[in-house]
Design an enzyme around this catalytic site. Structure first.
Site, PDB file in Angstrom:
ATOM      1  N   ALA A  32      75.956  45.139  32.029  1.00  0.00           N
ATOM      2  CA  ALA A  32      76.091  43.731  31.634  1.00  0.00           C
ATOM      3  C   ALA A  32      74.715  43.091  31.517  1.00  0.00           C
ATOM      4  O   ALA A  32      74.492  42.222  30.681  1.00  0.00           O
ATOM      5  CB  ALA A  32      76.931  42.976  32.660  1.00  0.00           C
ATOM      6  N   ASN A  69      79.228  35.324  41.405  1.00  0.00           N
ATOM      7  CA  ASN A  69      79.286  36.585  42.147  1.00  0.00           C
ATOM      8  C   ASN A  69      79.068  36.409  43.640  1.00  0.00           C
ATOM      9  O   ASN A  69      79.508  37.224  44.442  1.00  0.00           O
ATOM     10  CB  ASN A  69      78.265  37.586  41.595  1.00  0.00           C
ATOM     11  CG  ASN A  69      76.859  37.039  41.598  1.00  0.00           C
ATOM     12  OD1 ASN A  69      76.591  35.969  41.051  1.00  0.00           O
ATOM     13  ND2 ASN A  69      75.947  37.755  42.215  1.00  0.00           N
ATOM     14  N   CYS A  82      71.953  41.926  45.305  1.00  0.00           N
ATOM     15  CA  CYS A  82      70.560  41.846  44.846  1.00  0.00           C
ATOM     16  C   CYS A  82      69.741  41.036  45.837  1.00  0.00           C
ATOM     17  O   CYS A  82      68.697  41.450  46.280  1.00  0.00           O
ATOM     18  CB  CYS A  82      70.466  41.176  43.477  1.00  0.00           C
ATOM     19  SG  CYS A  82      71.714  41.750  42.348  1.00  0.00           S
TER      20      CYS A  82
HETATM   21  N1  PLP Z   1      76.394  39.093  36.265  1.00  0.00           N
HETATM   22  C1  PLP Z   1      77.083  39.033  37.417  1.00  0.00           C
HETATM   23  C2  PLP Z   1      77.836  37.793  37.739  1.00  0.00           C
HETATM   24  C3  PLP Z   1      77.080  40.112  38.298  1.00  0.00           C
HETATM   25  O1  PLP Z   1      77.756  40.032  39.441  1.00  0.00           O
HETATM   26  C4  PLP Z   1      76.346  41.274  37.954  1.00  0.00           C
HETATM   27  C5  PLP Z   1      76.266  42.412  38.895  1.00  0.00           C
HETATM   28  O2  PLP Z   1      76.057  42.237  40.071  1.00  0.00           O
HETATM   29  C6  PLP Z   1      75.690  41.305  36.712  1.00  0.00           C
HETATM   30  C7  PLP Z   1      75.730  40.200  35.893  1.00  0.00           C
HETATM   31  C8  PLP Z   1      74.956  42.528  36.260  1.00  0.00           C
HETATM   32  O3  PLP Z   1      75.871  43.548  35.938  1.00  0.00           O
HETATM   33  P1  PLP Z   1      75.389  45.040  35.671  1.00  0.00           P
HETATM   34  O4  PLP Z   1      75.314  45.704  37.000  1.00  0.00           O
HETATM   35  O5  PLP Z   1      76.424  45.667  34.804  1.00  0.00           O
HETATM   36  O6  PLP Z   1      74.075  44.947  34.985  1.00  0.00           O
END
Ligand code: PLP
Length: 368
Positions: free
Chosen positions: A71, A151, A316
Protein backbone atom coordinates in the site's frame (compact mmCIF):
# COMPACT_ATOMS: atom_id res chain seq x y z
CA UNK A 1 5.26 -23.01 25.74
CA UNK A 2 1.79 -22.59 24.30
CA UNK A 3 1.30 -20.49 21.16
CA UNK A 4 1.22 -16.74 22.04
CA UNK A 5 -2.09 -14.94 21.55
CA UNK A 6 -2.00 -12.69 18.51
CA UNK A 7 -3.72 -9.35 19.16
CA UNK A 8 -1.91 -7.19 16.61
CA UNK A 9 -4.26 -7.46 13.62
CA UNK A 10 -3.64 -3.84 12.61
CA UNK A 11 0.06 -4.60 12.07
CA UNK A 12 -0.78 -7.58 9.89
CA UNK A 13 -3.31 -10.38 9.68
CA UNK A 14 -2.78 -14.14 9.38
CA UNK A 15 -3.21 -15.64 5.90
CA UNK A 16 -6.74 -17.04 5.54
CA UNK A 17 -6.62 -20.82 4.83
CA UNK A 18 -8.93 -20.32 1.80
CA UNK A 19 -6.48 -17.74 0.42
CA UNK A 20 -3.54 -20.09 0.89
CA UNK A 21 -5.42 -22.84 -1.00
CA UNK A 22 -6.27 -20.42 -3.82
CA UNK A 23 -2.61 -19.42 -4.16
CA UNK A 24 -1.05 -22.90 -4.17
CA UNK A 25 -1.73 -23.82 -7.83
CA UNK A 26 -0.17 -20.50 -8.90
CA UNK A 27 2.97 -21.23 -6.94
CA UNK A 28 3.25 -24.93 -7.73
CA UNK A 29 1.75 -25.63 -11.16
CA UNK A 30 1.01 -22.51 -13.17
CA UNK A 31 4.27 -20.72 -13.76
CA UNK A 32 3.34 -18.73 -16.85
CA UNK A 33 4.32 -15.08 -17.09
CA UNK A 34 1.02 -13.15 -17.16
CA UNK A 35 2.53 -10.82 -19.76
CA UNK A 36 3.37 -13.61 -22.25
CA UNK A 37 1.01 -14.07 -25.18
CA UNK A 38 1.09 -17.90 -25.33
CA UNK A 39 -1.30 -20.24 -23.53
CA UNK A 40 0.67 -20.30 -20.25
CA UNK A 41 0.74 -16.51 -20.18
CA UNK A 42 -2.90 -16.11 -21.11
CA UNK A 43 -3.97 -18.46 -18.32
CA UNK A 44 -1.96 -16.47 -15.76
CA UNK A 45 -3.23 -13.16 -17.18
CA UNK A 46 -6.83 -14.35 -16.87
CA UNK A 47 -6.26 -15.17 -13.18
CA UNK A 48 -4.70 -11.75 -12.61
CA UNK A 49 -7.67 -10.01 -14.24
CA UNK A 50 -10.18 -11.93 -12.13
CA UNK A 51 -8.20 -10.90 -9.04
CA UNK A 52 -8.19 -7.29 -10.22
CA UNK A 53 -12.00 -7.33 -10.44
CA UNK A 54 -12.26 -8.93 -7.01
CA UNK A 55 -10.11 -6.19 -5.44
CA UNK A 56 -12.07 -3.49 -7.33
CA UNK A 57 -15.47 -4.80 -6.16
CA UNK A 58 -16.04 -2.41 -3.21
CA UNK A 59 -14.98 0.63 -5.29
CA UNK A 60 -17.08 2.70 -7.73
CA UNK A 61 -17.36 1.39 -11.32
CA UNK A 62 -15.60 4.32 -13.01
CA UNK A 63 -12.11 3.31 -11.91
CA UNK A 64 -9.51 0.58 -12.10
CA UNK A 65 -7.08 -1.29 -9.87
CA UNK A 66 -3.32 -1.18 -10.33
CA UNK A 67 -1.39 -3.86 -8.48
CA UNK A 68 1.65 -2.73 -6.49
CA UNK A 69 4.04 -4.35 -4.01
CA UNK A 70 2.53 -2.66 -0.95
CA UNK A 71 0.00 0.00 0.00
CA UNK A 72 2.95 2.31 0.65
CA UNK A 73 3.91 1.96 -3.01
CA UNK A 74 0.29 2.57 -4.04
CA UNK A 75 0.26 5.81 -2.04
CA UNK A 76 3.56 6.94 -3.59
CA UNK A 77 2.07 6.20 -7.02
CA UNK A 78 -1.11 8.13 -6.21
CA UNK A 79 0.75 11.21 -4.99
CA UNK A 80 2.25 11.52 -8.48
CA UNK A 81 -1.17 12.74 -9.63
CA UNK A 82 -0.46 16.12 -8.02
CA UNK A 83 2.21 16.97 -10.60
CA UNK A 84 -0.28 17.68 -13.37
CA UNK A 85 -2.31 19.85 -10.99
CA UNK A 86 0.84 21.75 -10.04
CA UNK A 87 1.06 22.91 -13.64
CA UNK A 88 -2.39 24.46 -13.14
CA UNK A 89 -1.12 26.47 -10.15
CA UNK A 90 -2.12 24.03 -7.42
CA UNK A 91 0.84 23.61 -5.09
CA UNK A 92 -0.73 22.65 -1.76
CA UNK A 93 -1.24 19.16 -0.30
CA UNK A 94 -3.32 18.63 2.83
CA UNK A 95 -3.13 15.38 4.80
CA UNK A 96 -4.48 14.68 8.27
CA UNK A 97 -1.94 14.92 11.09
CA UNK A 98 -2.89 11.37 12.08
CA UNK A 99 -2.13 9.75 8.71
CA UNK A 100 0.14 6.71 8.52
CA UNK A 101 3.75 7.52 7.60
CA UNK A 102 3.02 6.10 4.14
CA UNK A 103 0.81 9.14 3.44
CA UNK A 104 2.41 11.69 5.73
CA UNK A 105 6.01 11.19 4.68
CA UNK A 106 5.11 10.79 0.99
CA UNK A 107 3.27 14.12 1.17
CA UNK A 108 6.20 15.74 2.98
CA UNK A 109 8.56 14.43 0.28
CA UNK A 110 6.53 16.53 -2.21
CA UNK A 111 7.92 19.65 -0.53
CA UNK A 112 11.09 19.02 -2.53
CA UNK A 113 8.97 19.42 -5.68
CA UNK A 114 7.70 22.83 -4.53
CA UNK A 115 4.50 21.82 -2.72
CA UNK A 116 3.33 23.34 0.55
CA UNK A 117 2.28 20.45 2.77
CA UNK A 118 -0.21 20.98 5.56
CA UNK A 119 -0.60 18.35 8.30
CA UNK A 120 -4.16 19.17 9.25
CA UNK A 121 -4.98 18.76 12.98
CA UNK A 122 -7.71 16.52 14.34
CA UNK A 123 -9.88 16.91 17.44
CA UNK A 124 -9.15 15.19 20.77
CA UNK A 125 -11.41 12.29 19.68
CA UNK A 126 -9.19 11.74 16.62
CA UNK A 127 -11.87 12.93 14.20
CA UNK A 128 -11.67 15.78 11.75
CA UNK A 129 -13.56 19.05 12.28
CA UNK A 130 -15.12 19.49 8.84
CA UNK A 131 -15.51 23.27 9.16
CA UNK A 132 -11.83 23.68 9.97
CA UNK A 133 -10.90 21.43 7.05
CA UNK A 134 -13.21 23.37 4.71
CA UNK A 135 -11.41 26.56 5.71
CA UNK A 136 -8.00 25.00 5.01
CA UNK A 137 -8.82 23.72 1.50
CA UNK A 138 -8.48 26.43 -1.15
CA UNK A 139 -8.14 26.75 -4.94
CA UNK A 140 -4.39 26.13 -4.60
CA UNK A 141 -5.00 22.69 -3.09
CA UNK A 142 -4.07 19.79 -5.35
CA UNK A 143 -4.86 16.88 -3.05
CA UNK A 144 -6.46 16.06 0.28
CA UNK A 145 -5.38 12.79 1.91
CA UNK A 146 -7.34 11.10 4.70
CA UNK A 147 -7.55 7.55 5.96
CA UNK A 148 -10.77 5.58 6.30
CA UNK A 149 -9.86 3.81 9.56
CA UNK A 150 -6.91 4.96 11.65
CA UNK A 151 -4.35 2.21 12.16
CA UNK A 152 -3.49 3.28 15.72
CA UNK A 153 -6.76 4.39 17.30
CA UNK A 154 -9.31 2.89 14.91
CA UNK A 155 -11.41 6.02 14.38
CA UNK A 156 -13.41 6.21 11.14
CA UNK A 157 -13.07 9.55 9.34
CA UNK A 158 -16.04 11.05 7.42
CA UNK A 159 -14.40 10.33 4.05
CA UNK A 160 -17.44 11.14 1.93
CA UNK A 161 -17.71 14.64 3.45
CA UNK A 162 -13.94 15.17 3.17
CA UNK A 163 -14.07 14.23 -0.53
CA UNK A 164 -16.96 16.67 -1.05
CA UNK A 165 -14.91 19.48 0.50
CA UNK A 166 -11.90 18.60 -1.67
CA UNK A 167 -14.00 18.50 -4.84
CA UNK A 168 -15.73 21.79 -4.04
CA UNK A 169 -12.31 23.45 -4.49
CA UNK A 170 -11.23 21.27 -7.43
CA UNK A 171 -8.78 19.12 -5.42
CA UNK A 172 -8.34 15.34 -5.57
CA UNK A 173 -9.16 13.08 -2.64
CA UNK A 174 -6.81 10.20 -1.77
CA UNK A 175 -8.13 7.71 0.75
CA UNK A 176 -5.80 5.36 2.62
CA UNK A 177 -8.26 2.48 2.88
CA UNK A 178 -5.72 -0.02 4.25
CA UNK A 179 -7.39 -0.59 7.62
CA UNK A 180 -10.96 -0.07 6.47
CA UNK A 181 -11.12 -2.12 3.27
CA UNK A 182 -13.42 -5.13 3.70
CA UNK A 183 -14.66 -3.84 7.06
CA UNK A 184 -16.11 -0.37 6.55
CA UNK A 185 -18.06 0.85 3.52
CA UNK A 186 -15.95 2.85 1.07
CA UNK A 187 -17.69 6.04 -0.13
CA UNK A 188 -18.30 6.34 -3.88
CA UNK A 189 -16.92 9.86 -4.31
CA UNK A 190 -13.20 9.29 -3.65
CA UNK A 191 -10.64 9.67 -6.46
CA UNK A 192 -7.92 7.24 -5.37
CA UNK A 193 -7.51 4.64 -2.65
CA UNK A 194 -4.70 2.43 -1.37
CA UNK A 195 -5.19 -1.13 -0.14
CA UNK A 196 -2.86 -3.79 1.28
CA UNK A 197 -3.40 -7.56 1.03
CA UNK A 198 -1.67 -8.43 4.30
CA UNK A 199 -4.20 -6.38 6.31
CA UNK A 200 -7.15 -8.37 4.91
CA UNK A 201 -5.94 -11.94 5.57
CA UNK A 202 -4.05 -12.01 2.28
CA UNK A 203 -0.34 -12.43 1.49
CA UNK A 204 2.42 -9.92 2.17
CA UNK A 205 4.14 -8.43 -0.87
CA UNK A 206 1.11 -7.09 -2.72
CA UNK A 207 -1.03 -3.97 -2.50
CA UNK A 208 -3.19 -2.02 -4.89
CA UNK A 209 -4.10 1.47 -5.95
CA UNK A 210 -7.67 2.05 -7.05
CA UNK A 211 -7.84 5.11 -9.27
CA UNK A 212 -10.63 6.88 -11.14
CA UNK A 213 -10.29 6.29 -14.89
CA UNK A 214 -9.84 9.95 -15.80
CA UNK A 215 -6.92 10.60 -13.45
CA UNK A 216 -3.46 10.69 -14.94
CA UNK A 217 -0.83 8.94 -12.84
CA UNK A 218 2.81 9.32 -13.93
CA UNK A 219 4.99 6.16 -13.91
CA UNK A 220 6.73 5.33 -10.66
CA UNK A 221 8.59 2.27 -11.93
CA UNK A 222 9.80 2.40 -15.53
CA UNK A 223 10.35 -0.66 -17.69
CA UNK A 224 8.17 -3.09 -19.60
CA UNK A 225 5.04 -0.96 -19.34
CA UNK A 226 2.90 -3.25 -17.17
CA UNK A 227 0.01 -1.89 -15.07
CA UNK A 228 -1.01 0.83 -17.56
CA UNK A 229 2.65 1.79 -17.96
CA UNK A 230 2.87 3.26 -14.47
CA UNK A 231 4.28 0.32 -12.54
CA UNK A 232 6.44 -1.86 -14.72
CA UNK A 233 7.60 -5.32 -13.72
CA UNK A 234 6.22 -8.85 -13.93
CA UNK A 235 3.22 -9.40 -11.70
CA UNK A 236 3.07 -12.42 -9.43
CA UNK A 237 -0.13 -14.32 -10.31
CA UNK A 238 0.03 -16.13 -6.95
CA UNK A 239 0.08 -12.85 -5.02
CA UNK A 240 -2.62 -11.28 -7.22
CA UNK A 241 -4.84 -14.37 -6.80
CA UNK A 242 -4.15 -14.26 -3.05
CA UNK A 243 -5.19 -10.62 -2.80
CA UNK A 244 -8.27 -11.16 -4.96
CA UNK A 245 -9.38 -14.15 -2.98
CA UNK A 246 -8.76 -12.33 0.35
CA UNK A 247 -10.87 -9.40 -0.92
CA UNK A 248 -13.72 -11.69 -2.00
CA UNK A 249 -13.63 -13.53 1.29
CA UNK A 250 -13.98 -10.20 3.17
CA UNK A 251 -17.11 -9.45 1.16
CA UNK A 252 -18.52 -12.96 1.55
CA UNK A 253 -17.90 -12.98 5.29
CA UNK A 254 -18.64 -9.30 5.95
CA UNK A 255 -21.56 -9.87 8.31
CA UNK A 256 -20.03 -12.90 10.03
CA UNK A 257 -16.70 -11.06 10.54
CA UNK A 258 -18.44 -7.91 11.81
CA UNK A 259 -20.54 -9.87 14.33
CA UNK A 260 -17.49 -11.78 15.51
CA UNK A 261 -15.41 -8.61 15.95
CA UNK A 262 -18.31 -6.95 17.78
CA UNK A 263 -18.52 -9.86 20.23
CA UNK A 264 -14.76 -9.70 20.88
CA UNK A 265 -14.89 -5.90 21.29
CA UNK A 266 -17.79 -6.05 23.79
CA UNK A 267 -15.95 -8.67 25.81
CA UNK A 268 -12.71 -6.66 25.75
CA UNK A 269 -14.46 -3.46 26.77
CA UNK A 270 -15.79 -5.18 29.89
CA UNK A 271 -12.46 -6.80 30.73
CA UNK A 272 -10.50 -3.56 30.28
CA UNK A 273 -13.06 -1.29 31.96
CA UNK A 274 -10.39 0.24 34.24
CA UNK A 275 -8.57 1.63 31.20
CA UNK A 276 -9.32 4.83 29.23
CA UNK A 277 -10.08 4.50 25.52
CA UNK A 278 -8.01 6.68 23.18
CA UNK A 279 -10.05 8.07 20.27
CA UNK A 280 -13.78 8.36 19.69
CA UNK A 281 -15.71 5.52 21.34
CA UNK A 282 -18.46 5.13 18.76
CA UNK A 283 -17.06 6.31 15.41
CA UNK A 284 -14.46 3.56 15.34
CA UNK A 285 -13.69 0.17 13.86
CA UNK A 286 -14.42 -2.24 16.69
CA UNK A 287 -11.43 -4.48 15.99
CA UNK A 288 -9.17 -1.77 17.36
CA UNK A 289 -8.92 -1.02 21.06
CA UNK A 290 -6.35 1.62 21.95
CA UNK A 291 -6.35 2.13 25.71
CA UNK A 292 -4.25 3.73 28.40
CA UNK A 293 -3.77 3.48 32.13
CA UNK A 294 -2.21 6.37 34.02
CA UNK A 295 1.36 5.77 35.17
CA UNK A 296 1.80 2.54 33.23
CA UNK A 297 5.22 1.72 31.79
CA UNK A 298 4.19 0.10 28.52
CA UNK A 299 7.70 -0.97 27.51
CA UNK A 300 7.83 -2.98 30.75
CA UNK A 301 4.32 -4.32 30.18
CA UNK A 302 5.21 -5.57 26.69
CA UNK A 303 8.27 -7.39 28.01
CA UNK A 304 6.37 -8.78 31.04
CA UNK A 305 3.48 -10.16 28.95
CA UNK A 306 5.28 -12.17 26.31
CA UNK A 307 2.37 -14.59 25.93
CA UNK A 308 0.37 -11.86 24.14
CA UNK A 309 1.45 -10.11 20.94
CA UNK A 310 0.14 -6.57 21.14
CA UNK A 311 1.50 -3.19 20.32
CA UNK A 312 2.63 -0.09 22.14
CA UNK A 313 1.31 2.37 19.54
CA UNK A 314 1.59 1.43 15.86
CA UNK A 315 4.12 -1.17 14.74
CA UNK A 316 6.13 1.54 12.99
CA UNK A 317 6.08 4.00 15.88
CA UNK A 318 6.90 1.35 18.45
CA UNK A 319 9.80 0.12 16.29
CA UNK A 320 11.26 3.60 15.98
CA UNK A 321 11.06 4.43 19.67
CA UNK A 322 9.44 7.80 18.78
CA UNK A 323 6.24 8.70 20.66
CA UNK A 324 3.17 7.99 18.52
CA UNK A 325 2.34 11.02 16.35
CA UNK A 326 -1.33 9.94 16.38
CA UNK A 327 -1.66 9.91 20.17
CA UNK A 328 0.27 13.18 20.32
CA UNK A 329 -2.07 14.71 17.70
CA UNK A 330 -5.13 13.92 19.81
CA UNK A 331 -3.56 15.88 22.65
CA UNK A 332 -2.18 13.16 24.91
CA UNK A 333 0.77 14.16 27.09
CA UNK A 334 4.04 12.21 26.62
CA UNK A 335 3.37 10.19 29.80
CA UNK A 336 -0.13 9.27 28.55
CA UNK A 337 1.28 8.24 25.17
CA UNK A 338 3.77 5.99 26.96
CA UNK A 339 0.98 4.41 29.00
CA UNK A 340 -1.10 3.41 25.92
CA UNK A 341 -1.43 0.03 24.24
CA UNK A 342 -3.16 -1.11 21.07
CA UNK A 343 -5.07 -4.39 20.98
CA UNK A 344 -6.14 -5.50 17.50
CA UNK A 345 -8.77 -8.24 17.21
CA UNK A 346 -9.27 -10.27 14.07
CA UNK A 347 -11.21 -13.03 12.37
CA UNK A 348 -9.21 -15.82 14.01
CA UNK A 349 -9.30 -14.59 17.62
CA UNK A 350 -11.61 -16.25 20.11
CA UNK A 351 -13.36 -14.95 23.23
CA UNK A 352 -10.92 -17.13 25.19
CA UNK A 353 -8.01 -15.24 23.58
CA UNK A 354 -9.45 -11.96 24.83
CA UNK A 355 -10.09 -13.38 28.29
CA UNK A 356 -6.60 -14.81 28.66
CA UNK A 357 -4.94 -11.67 27.25
CA UNK A 358 -6.95 -9.42 29.60
CA UNK A 359 -6.01 -11.57 32.57
CA UNK A 360 -2.30 -11.45 31.76
CA UNK A 361 -2.20 -7.75 30.80
CA UNK A 362 -4.30 -6.57 33.75
CA UNK A 363 -2.29 -8.67 36.20
CA UNK A 364 1.02 -7.28 34.91
CA UNK A 365 -0.32 -3.72 34.85
CA UNK A 366 -1.57 -3.96 38.44
CA UNK A 367 1.77 -5.36 39.58
CA UNK A 368 3.68 -2.28 38.35
N1 PLP B 1 -1.66 2.78 5.71
C1 PLP B 1 -2.09 2.24 6.86
C2 PLP B 1 -3.27 2.85 7.54
C3 PLP B 1 -1.43 1.15 7.42
O1 PLP B 1 -1.87 0.64 8.57
C4 PLP B 1 -0.31 0.61 6.75
C5 PLP B 1 0.45 -0.51 7.35
O2 PLP B 1 0.75 -0.51 8.52
C6 PLP B 1 0.06 1.17 5.52
C7 PLP B 1 -0.63 2.25 5.03
C8 PLP B 1 1.20 0.60 4.73
O3 PLP B 1 0.83 -0.65 4.18
P1 PLP B 1 1.90 -1.61 3.51
O4 PLP B 1 2.50 -2.41 4.61
O5 PLP B 1 1.15 -2.47 2.55
O6 PLP B 1 2.88 -0.73 2.82
Amino acid sequence: MTEPIYLDNQATTPLAPEVFEAMVPWLRDNYGNPHSTHVFGRKAAAAVEIAREQVAAPFPDAGHVLFTGTATEAINLAMGAVLELQEQGRNKIIVLATEHAAVRDTAIACERKGFDVLLHPVESDGLIDLDALAAAIDRKTALVGAMLVNNEIGVIQPIEAIAELAHAKGALMLCDAVQGYGRVEIPGNIDMAAVSAHKIYGPKGIGALWVRDDIDIPPLVHGGGQEHGVRSGTLSPALCVGMGSAASLCILRAQQDAEHIEALAMHAKRLFSDWTINGDETQRYRGNLNIRREGLDVARLVSDVREVAFSAGSACASGSGRPSHVLTAIGLKPAQVKSSIRLGFGRYNSLQDIEMAAKLINRAAEAQ
